[in-house]
Write a protein that holds these residues in place. Structure first.
Motif, PDB file in Angstrom:
ATOM      1  N   GLN A 214       0.865  -1.094   0.029  1.00 46.50           N
ATOM      2  CA  GLN A 214      -0.110   0.019   0.149  1.00 46.50           C
ATOM      3  C   GLN A 214       0.837   1.386  -0.120  1.00 46.50           C
ATOM      4  O   GLN A 214       1.787   1.003   0.480  1.00 46.50           O
ATOM      5  CB  GLN A 214      -0.806   0.018   1.399  1.00 46.50           C
ATOM      6  N   VAL A 215       0.388   2.306  -0.523  1.00 46.84           N
ATOM      7  CA  VAL A 215       1.040   3.561  -0.639  1.00 46.84           C
ATOM      8  C   VAL A 215       0.326   4.525  -0.010  1.00 46.84           C
ATOM      9  O   VAL A 215      -0.614   4.863  -0.324  1.00 46.84           O
ATOM     10  CB  VAL A 215       1.268   3.959  -2.103  1.00 46.84           C
ATOM     11  N   MET A 216       1.112   5.319   0.711  1.00 51.79           N
ATOM     12  CA  MET A 216       0.516   6.385   1.639  1.00 51.79           C
ATOM     13  C   MET A 216       0.684   7.837   1.114  1.00 51.79           C
ATOM     14  O   MET A 216       1.984   8.201   0.822  1.00 51.79           O
ATOM     15  CB  MET A 216       1.028   6.358   3.023  1.00 51.79           C
ATOM     16  N   PRO A 217      -0.608   8.165   0.242  1.00 50.01           N
ATOM     17  CA  PRO A 217      -0.153   9.247  -0.649  1.00 50.01           C
ATOM     18  C   PRO A 217       0.081  10.814   0.147  1.00 50.01           C
ATOM     19  O   PRO A 217      -0.281  10.731   1.559  1.00 50.01           O
ATOM     20  CB  PRO A 217      -1.456   9.507  -1.047  1.00 50.01           C
ATOM     21  N   PHE A 218       0.634  11.674  -0.590  1.00 50.79           N
ATOM     22  CA  PHE A 218       0.972  12.949   0.359  1.00 50.79           C
ATOM     23  C   PHE A 218      -0.357  13.448   0.663  1.00 50.79           C
ATOM     24  O   PHE A 218      -0.492  14.111   1.744  1.00 50.79           O
ATOM     25  CB  PHE A 218       1.617  13.946  -0.703  1.00 50.79           C
ATOM     26  N   GLY A 219      -1.478  13.313   0.112  1.00 47.69           N
ATOM     27  CA  GLY A 219      -2.676  14.138   0.375  1.00 47.69           C
ATOM     28  C   GLY A 219      -3.376  13.406   1.617  1.00 47.69           C
ATOM     29  O   GLY A 219      -4.152  14.056   2.382  1.00 47.69           O
ATOM     30  N   ALA A 220      -2.666  12.373   2.185  1.00 46.67           N
ATOM     31  CA  ALA A 220      -3.209  11.759   3.659  1.00 46.67           C
ATOM     32  C   ALA A 220      -2.910  12.661   4.641  1.00 46.67           C
ATOM     33  O   ALA A 220      -3.586  12.429   5.763  1.00 46.67           O
ATOM     34  CB  ALA A 220      -2.640  10.291   3.793  1.00 46.67           C
ATOM     35  N   GLY A 221      -1.974  13.588   4.446  1.00 45.00           N
ATOM     36  CA  GLY A 221      -1.660  14.477   5.482  1.00 45.00           C
ATOM     37  C   GLY A 221      -0.688  13.815   6.717  1.00 45.00           C
ATOM     38  O   GLY A 221      -0.144  12.732   6.255  1.00 45.00           O
ATOM     39  N   PHE A 222      -0.759  14.532   7.762  1.00 38.53           N
ATOM     40  CA  PHE A 222       0.071  13.881   8.836  1.00 38.53           C
ATOM     41  C   PHE A 222      -0.436  12.539   9.410  1.00 38.53           C
ATOM     42  O   PHE A 222      -1.782  12.318   9.448  1.00 38.53           O
ATOM     43  CB  PHE A 222       0.066  14.921  10.153  1.00 38.53           C
ATOM     44  N   HIS A 223       0.429  11.582   9.617  1.00 35.21           N
ATOM     45  CA  HIS A 223      -0.046  10.238  10.091  1.00 35.21           C
ATOM     46  C   HIS A 223       0.908   9.533  11.092  1.00 35.21           C
ATOM     47  O   HIS A 223       2.053  10.179  11.060  1.00 35.21           O
ATOM     48  CB  HIS A 223      -0.477   9.312   8.988  1.00 35.21           C
TER      49      HIS A 223
END
Length: 293
Positions: A214-223
């Motif tokens: 799975q790829v965490m996109p830039f648009g997911a914000g802080f995580h």
């Protein structure tokens, strides 16, 4: 008892030493009580060695066990190296001539990885070793391992590629769950050919039944992954090994064995999986990155 968070080099060597000693005793068809009696040890001493509960393993004790188990010369040398690392806390030798190209801690890490049933990892900067192409691995080592000669780098690259057999073994292949920051897809590794081939390789492996990417996109914000990369190792029930978390940065690596802390990383990984796009959408992101190289 061992500490809950330890420097990775001695901890990895100690844990793999214990696993190897259990394996050798099993192959020799000896009970722990028989071995302890033969060496005039208390049964608890052998148990602590086999479970990695002693922070320090004495090389002399390991040598005696290798004699009892009739270990071959290569195995004996490696296990004594493991014990030496636990005692000196150093994964190096006094001269370049004595230094193995693949050091004991790397052997130990590979051994634990090979005996794991499931690995869950979050990576923010590069493709995990189990999914790397040879050229990509070489580009990483040429940048990050400047103290090594070209010959040493080639040995380390070959070792990294050989590790990937755990994903393809016929019986119980390793289950690998990977979450990557989108940064990994965008970062150039070597030239454009190396980068493109690595992304294509990643997309291919992501279709395997035992590999999920799975790829965490830039648009997911802080995580929660922004706290840093990590890997969680869970072992088969028959391995007798507790789950561990492995952490690493430029300065050092660390091993975490405390159940509460391991559970917190498991919870973090579950939250990241829920936040990131699913496997199919993530593969689409990889293919889009390939087009843009």
């Amino acid at each position: 008892m061992t500490q809950d968070i330890e420097l990775g080099t001695p901890a990895l060597c100690r844990l793999q030493l214990g696993a190897e000693l259990r394996r050798l005793r099993g192959e020799a068809a000896l009970k722990s009580s028989q071995v302890a009696k033969r060496l005039l040890w208390s049964p608890s001493k052998l148990t602590r060695l086999e479970y990695g509960d002693n922070v320090i393993a004495e090389p002399e004790d390991v040598a005696m066990l290798c004699d009892v188990y009739k270990a071959d010369a290569e195995t004996r040398s490696l296990l004594i190296d493991y014990a030496t690392v636990t005692k000196t806390k150093q994964n190096r030798w006094t001269s370049i001539g004595e230094r193995p190209a693949v050091r004991p801690a790397i052997h130990a890490f590979v051994g634990l990885e090979a005996s794991a049933a499931v690995v869950r990892t979050y990576q923010s900067d590069y493709v995990p070793g189990l999914l790397q192409t040879e050229a990509y691995a070489r580009a990483i080592h040429q940048t990050a391992s400047r103290s090594y000669s070209s010959e040493e780098i080639e040995v380390r690259v070959a070792a990294r590629v050989a590790r990937q057999a755990v994903l393809h073994r016929a019986e119980a292949p390793l289950e690998l769950f990977v979450i990557l920051s989108e940064t990994v897809l965008r970062r150039r590794a070597g030239d454009s050919t190396v980068t493109r081939e690595q992304l294509e390789h990643l997309a291919d492996l992501a279709t395997m039944r035992n590999v999920q990417v799975q790829v965490m996109p830039f648009g997911a914000g802080f995580h929660l992954g922004m706290n840093g990369p990590f890997a969680i190792f869970r072992f088969a029930r028959t391995s007798l090994s507790r789950p561990i978390v492995y952490l690493e940065n430029l300065a050092a690596g660390w091993v975490v064995t405390d159940d509460g802390i391991v559970d917190s990383y498991e919870h973090t990984f579950s939250e990241l999986r829920a936040l990131a796009p699913g496997p199919q959408e993530s593969r689409n992101m990889i293919h889009q990155a390939i087009k843009e190289v």
